[in-house]
Design an enzyme around this catalytic site. Sequence first.
Site, PDB file in Angstrom:
ATOM      1  N   HIS A   1       0.828  -1.206   0.000  1.00 13.11           N
ATOM      2  CA  HIS A   1       0.000   0.000   0.000  1.00 13.11           C
ATOM      3  C   HIS A   1       0.868   1.264   0.000  1.00 13.11           C
ATOM      4  CE1 HIS A   1      -3.662   2.351   1.033  1.00 13.11           C
ATOM      5  NE2 HIS A   1      -2.780   3.130   1.635  1.00 13.11           N
ATOM      6  N   GLU A   2       1.793   1.331   0.931  1.00 13.14           N
ATOM      7  CA  GLU A   2       2.616   2.532   1.048  1.00 13.14           C
ATOM      8  C   GLU A   2       3.591   2.673  -0.121  1.00 13.14           C
ATOM      9  OE1 GLU A   2       1.824   4.767   3.031  1.00 13.14           O
ATOM     10  OE2 GLU A   2       0.416   3.541   4.187  1.00 13.14           O
TER      11      GLU A   2
ATOM     12  N   HIS B   1       1.968   4.719  -2.815  1.00 10.99           N
ATOM     13  CA  HIS B   1       2.096   6.163  -2.563  1.00 10.99           C
ATOM     14  C   HIS B   1       3.515   6.634  -2.878  1.00 10.99           C
ATOM     15  CE1 HIS B   1      -1.840   6.320  -0.827  1.00 10.99           C
ATOM     16  NE2 HIS B   1      -1.539   5.667   0.274  1.00 10.99           N
TER      17      HIS B   1
END
Length: 424
Positions: free
Chosen positions: A21-22, A25
């Site tokens: 997920h990170e 980003h």
Amino acid sequence: MEMVQVVFLTVLMFFVLVTVHEWGHYYFAKRAGILVREFAIGFGPKLFSYKRNETQFTLRLLPFGGYARMAGEDPEVIEISPGQTIAVRLGEGNIVKAVYLDQLDTRRNVIRGEAQYADLEKDLSIRLDVDGEVTTYSLHPKAMLVKGNQQIQIAPKDRQFGSKTVGQRALAIAAGPVMNFLLAFILFGVYIQMAGVPVENPTYVLIGDVSEGMPAQQAGLQKGDIVYSINGETIGPDYKKMINLTSASEGKAMNWTIKRGDQMITVTMTPRHMEGQEGGKVGITPELPTRNATIGETFSGASHAMADTTKAIFLGFKQLINQFNMDDIGGPVRTFELTGQIAQQGIVYLIHWTAILSLYLGIFNLLPIPALDGSRLVFLGVEALRGKPVDPSREGMVHFVGFAMLFLLMIAVTYNDILRLISG
């Protein structure tokens, strides 16, 4: 499965979910030219940290999530005020590569003076008064601000989150949930490849789970055994016939012929009564025979699993809104508990569960709840419609309040989960 292995797989699963997920980003922020100050897994005190290029990668104590901290999302914590005594270290071309804000007497090979002007975002310059002589120095775009043991790289305006287009910022924010969707699809595909697909028109009944302490386990039946006959009656693919024969023989010994590999094994067991259920039970669950999935079946199956799981997740949200009950919400403690239980069933089940959690994480983060990615995308949508951004202080307050409420809810849910575990 050994408990140490279960714990390891559980922690690894959470690590993978948050990291993917990170990383979404982080990667698209870097692609847009945004300075990512920190890539963190977990919250709270640091357990491990190292710096690569411009980003500090950290592993933190509380495994409740993570973040990719981009320059400009929060106010810069270190500033240079007019009249402040500082020291600068020059690099090639007399360009400032480091600015020291304290312990000036211990710094070597520096120029000390009183700052008259400093612009760390646009002009990238510092004007120093050194013994009455005023000199203006240019700052390197990656110059470091040093205070004690803390070193912070400056963030020119064009390296900050807010300087990028709405599309670039939206992509950097949405990439986190999108990576979770991609991971879920891949894991559903891996699960299908490992578990196989049901055989059309099967010719036998396959034993699935064998309950602990039940007659089937005591007789030595195993997962994967084929039920050939019961009391001389051939079963074939008719699992309902197996269930009916077993149910009608409560308290009566039965002869089962099982095929295990190339061997035929005959065992005797007596179905027993189970409270709240009718008929005799031996403690086995029939399982559909499977075969290896083709590439097309894998993609099709993964797509259907994504769609069906998404419907189930939104149905759960709807039920939670209509009939809110704290016991229906699972926090990190319950999720760890369920993951451990599933990990004990085998790696195939854990992969399927990880796919479900990854999809859930992506969907949940896209909800328009303050502090989540969905809320930030809503603000960017408003900015695109208005042609100008929402007041950063107001947006920041909304996210702060939202984060505080989510954190309080997490504390309440975790407390409830702990009480449930203690009470048994």
